[in-house]
Design a protein around this motif. Sequence first.
Motif, short mmCIF file in Angstrom:
data_model
loop_
_atom_site.label_atom_id
_atom_site.label_comp_id
_atom_site.label_asym_id
_atom_site.label_seq_id
_atom_site.Cartn_x
_atom_site.Cartn_y
_atom_site.Cartn_z
N PRO A 1 4.32 16.12 -1.66
CA PRO A 1 4.92 16.63 -0.42
C PRO A 1 4.62 18.12 -0.23
CG PRO A 1 6.59 16.50 -2.13
CD PRO A 1 5.31 16.00 -2.76
N ILE A 2 3.93 18.47 0.85
CA ILE A 2 3.73 19.88 1.17
C ILE A 2 4.05 20.09 2.65
CG2 ILE A 2 1.96 20.18 -0.61
CD1 ILE A 2 -0.10 20.37 1.65
N ARG A 3 4.14 21.33 3.03
CA ARG A 3 4.51 21.67 4.39
C ARG A 3 3.40 21.31 5.37
NH1 ARG A 3 5.95 27.90 2.81
NH2 ARG A 3 7.38 27.44 1.10
N ASP A 4 3.78 21.15 6.64
CA ASP A 4 2.80 20.93 7.70
C ASP A 4 2.35 22.24 8.33
OD1 ASP A 4 2.80 18.16 7.47
OD2 ASP A 4 4.53 17.95 8.79
N THR A 5 3.17 23.26 8.23
CA THR A 5 2.86 24.57 8.77
C THR A 5 3.33 25.63 7.79
OG1 THR A 5 4.96 24.83 9.94
CG2 THR A 5 3.17 23.73 11.14
N MET A 6 2.97 26.89 8.09
CA MET A 6 3.43 28.02 7.28
C MET A 6 4.05 29.06 8.18
SD MET A 6 0.23 28.95 4.85
CE MET A 6 -0.74 27.73 4.00
N GLY A 7 4.91 29.87 7.61
CA GLY A 7 5.42 31.02 8.32
C GLY A 7 4.39 32.15 8.33
N ALA A 8 4.66 33.16 9.13
CA ALA A 8 3.71 34.27 9.28
C ALA A 8 3.43 34.97 7.96
CB ALA A 8 4.23 35.26 10.32
N ASP A 9 4.47 35.16 7.14
CA ASP A 9 4.27 35.85 5.86
C ASP A 9 3.33 35.06 4.95
OD1 ASP A 9 5.91 37.90 6.67
OD2 ASP A 9 7.67 37.19 5.54
N ALA A 10 3.48 33.73 4.96
CA ALA A 10 2.62 32.89 4.12
C ALA A 10 1.18 32.91 4.62
CB ALA A 10 3.16 31.47 4.08
N VAL A 11 0.99 32.89 5.94
CA VAL A 11 -0.36 32.96 6.51
C VAL A 11 -1.02 34.27 6.10
CG1 VAL A 11 -1.70 33.07 8.64
CG2 VAL A 11 0.17 31.43 8.43
N GLU B 1 -4.64 26.34 15.34
CA GLU B 1 -3.26 25.86 15.38
C GLU B 1 -2.31 26.96 15.86
OE1 GLU B 1 -2.02 23.07 12.39
OE2 GLU B 1 -4.00 23.13 11.45
N ASP B 2 -1.28 26.55 16.62
CA ASP B 2 -0.42 27.52 17.29
C ASP B 2 0.32 28.41 16.31
OD1 ASP B 2 1.20 25.47 16.35
OD2 ASP B 2 2.16 25.06 18.29
N TRP B 3 0.74 27.88 15.15
CA TRP B 3 1.50 28.69 14.20
C TRP B 3 0.62 29.75 13.53
CZ3 TRP B 3 -0.31 27.85 9.20
CH2 TRP B 3 -1.02 26.66 8.99
N VAL B 4 -0.69 29.49 13.43
CA VAL B 4 -1.61 30.51 12.92
C VAL B 4 -1.80 31.60 13.98
CG1 VAL B 4 -3.96 30.96 12.13
CG2 VAL B 4 -2.78 28.87 11.42
N ILE B 5 -1.97 31.19 15.22
CA ILE B 5 -2.10 32.15 16.32
C ILE B 5 -0.87 33.05 16.40
CG2 ILE B 5 -2.21 32.35 18.84
CD1 ILE B 5 -3.90 29.73 18.78
N ASP B 6 0.31 32.45 16.26
CA ASP B 6 1.55 33.23 16.31
C ASP B 6 1.65 34.20 15.13
OD1 ASP B 6 2.27 31.87 18.60
OD2 ASP B 6 3.63 30.49 17.57
N ALA B 7 1.20 33.74 13.97
CA ALA B 7 1.28 34.60 12.78
C ALA B 7 0.49 35.89 12.94
CB ALA B 7 0.79 33.83 11.55
N TRP B 8 -0.64 35.80 13.64
CA TRP B 8 -1.50 36.98 13.83
C TRP B 8 -1.27 37.65 15.17
CZ3 TRP B 8 -3.23 38.81 9.59
CH2 TRP B 8 -3.60 37.97 8.54
N GLY B 9 -0.43 37.07 16.02
CA GLY B 9 -0.19 37.66 17.33
C GLY B 9 -1.44 37.69 18.20
N LEU B 10 -2.24 36.63 18.12
CA LEU B 10 -3.51 36.58 18.85
C LEU B 10 -3.31 36.14 20.29
CD1 LEU B 10 -5.74 34.91 16.11
CD2 LEU B 10 -5.53 37.35 16.63
N ASP B 11 -4.08 36.72 21.17
CA ASP B 11 -4.05 36.35 22.59
C ASP B 11 -5.09 35.28 22.85
OD1 ASP B 11 -3.56 36.26 25.29
OD2 ASP B 11 -4.72 38.08 25.75
N THR B 12 -4.83 34.10 22.33
CA THR B 12 -5.75 32.98 22.49
C THR B 12 -4.94 31.70 22.56
OG1 THR B 12 -7.76 31.94 21.59
CG2 THR B 12 -6.07 32.59 20.01
N ALA B 13 -5.47 30.72 23.23
CA ALA B 13 -4.76 29.45 23.38
C ALA B 13 -5.05 28.54 22.18
CB ALA B 13 -5.21 28.75 24.66
N PRO B 14 -4.08 27.75 21.77
CA PRO B 14 -4.34 26.77 20.71
C PRO B 14 -5.43 25.79 21.14
CG PRO B 14 -1.99 26.98 21.11
CD PRO B 14 -2.68 27.71 22.22
N GLN B 15 -6.22 25.33 20.17
CA GLN B 15 -7.21 24.28 20.40
C GLN B 15 -6.93 23.18 19.38
OE1 GLN B 15 -11.24 25.74 20.48
NE2 GLN B 15 -10.79 27.31 22.01
N PRO B 16 -6.20 22.15 19.76
CA PRO B 16 -5.77 21.15 18.79
C PRO B 16 -6.89 20.24 18.29
CG PRO B 16 -5.07 20.53 21.00
CD PRO B 16 -5.63 21.91 21.10
#
Length: 297
Positions: free
Chosen positions: A149-159, A237-252
């Motif tokens: 069992p591992i996480r599906d996403t990470m928080g900003a600090d982990a990224v 992935e959106d959570w990676v984009i959020d972690a870096w504060g990037l101005d780009t749209a998610p591409q799933p």
Amino acid sequence: MIADPHTARRDHYADFFGDLPRTGYGVVVGNCQAESVRLVLDTDDLPLLRVPPVYELDAADTARLHEVLAGASALIAQPVKDDYHGLPLGTRQLAASLPPAGRAVTFPIVRFTGLYPFQAALHVPGTEEVPPIVAYHDVRTLAEAGGLPIRDTMGADAVRAEAADSIAELERREQQLDVGVSDLFAAPGFDLVRTVNHPGNAVILEIGGRILRALGRPGEATDPGRPLLDAVHAPREDWVIDAWGLDTAPQPMWRVNGDGVDPGEIREAHLEWYRRNPGFVRGALERLRPTFERWRR
């Protein structure tokens, strides 16, 4: 009439297998990144012969490479250990075949996981196959195959911690090389890498410029006017984009040879492949043990 694969390969690398220029040429040796570096550095002043990637070279190719290097003015190489695949393909072994005036410059194999924290490009000894559709492993899917069992996403600090570890590994590998690139990833953006090991044009061009300076040559690397290493793009992935504060749209979706591929399709194909290759799963889980410990639920 369709040429046989052997003839097609020799035609593709005609400059390497054919008649050589008398003087003034160079070669770039390494993995798929090396060919992109060659493309941005190849000029009339320093023509660079197209060489097969090092992992494809057999004994005859290796002998030819040493013959080619005996007349070359420059060897531009990613690091390769001595006697790679049982052949004299180590960077030091190749450099020894240069003429006295020849120059050797080394540059790193680029791998950065800070934008794709769950992606891995893995080789497990004894397993030569690669999974279907894309030759990348999603650690979440591997964990599922292994019942972990591992996480599906990470928080900003982990990224950010993942990125710091990745940069530190690049720095460690650069210590014995002539050209470094780790500083380029201080402010990550998706223009830098399309997958963990396929850098974008911005990185390739900067590597090229640094190689020229290391060789003591004027000028800059030249953008070929098209994206390099463009066949495969991983999802953004959106959570990676959020972690870096990037101005780009998610591409799933994945993009493979220009076509969108649903990650769910890849997940199912890879799970089936893992079922057929339990030895790979065991080896991969062992190799990635620290990762699983860090990211488990």
